[in-house]
Design an enzyme around this catalytic site. Sequence first.
Site, short mmCIF file in Angstrom:
data_model
loop_
_atom_site.label_atom_id
_atom_site.label_comp_id
_atom_site.label_asym_id
_atom_site.label_seq_id
_atom_site.Cartn_x
_atom_site.Cartn_y
_atom_site.Cartn_z
N MET A 83 47.13 103.82 66.04
CA MET A 83 46.77 102.59 65.38
C MET A 83 45.27 102.53 65.25
O MET A 83 44.59 102.13 66.18
CB MET A 83 47.25 101.41 66.19
CG MET A 83 46.73 100.14 65.59
SD MET A 83 47.26 98.73 66.46
CE MET A 83 45.79 97.78 66.16
N PRO A 84 44.73 102.93 64.14
CA PRO A 84 43.29 102.85 63.98
C PRO A 84 42.81 101.43 63.68
O PRO A 84 43.53 100.64 63.08
CB PRO A 84 42.99 103.76 62.79
CG PRO A 84 44.28 104.19 62.25
CD PRO A 84 45.37 103.65 63.09
#
Length: 141
Positions: free
Chosen positions: A1-2
């Site tokens: 999850m950037p």
Amino acid sequence: MPFVRIDALRADTDRLDALGRAVHEALVETLGIPPDDRFQVLVGHDGVTSTLRHDTYGGIQRDEGIVYIAVTLRAGRAPEAKQALYRRIAELAHTYAGTEPRNVFVTLTENASADWSLGNGAAQYLAPDRTRGMPGSGANS
């Protein structure tokens, strides 16, 4: 999850949207990020009350089209995947926003699963069942 932050000098909403789309598509294409995993802060600097400074470090002639892209993500990607990401971001930023590749400055900051809370005050990546604590999972809804 950037988590992505994009800062661009003299960028209107359309340019910021185009840059955000470019970065997200590059993350999906090169690192396999899920398409619905988009968390971005897009900031335009007007050059009067706020600005971005740049130089020619690395022999690259940057100008007022400079864009700083900071991506925070969990550790574990190979250097080749990161290089592919940088290339693709520069290509798509040029295609979507008209930003010259020489003006695309990207930095990645990696961290561990314990460093993320996706909401509800939970560390979802540490939970045995990753949906625990996520909205709609029943655990904390």
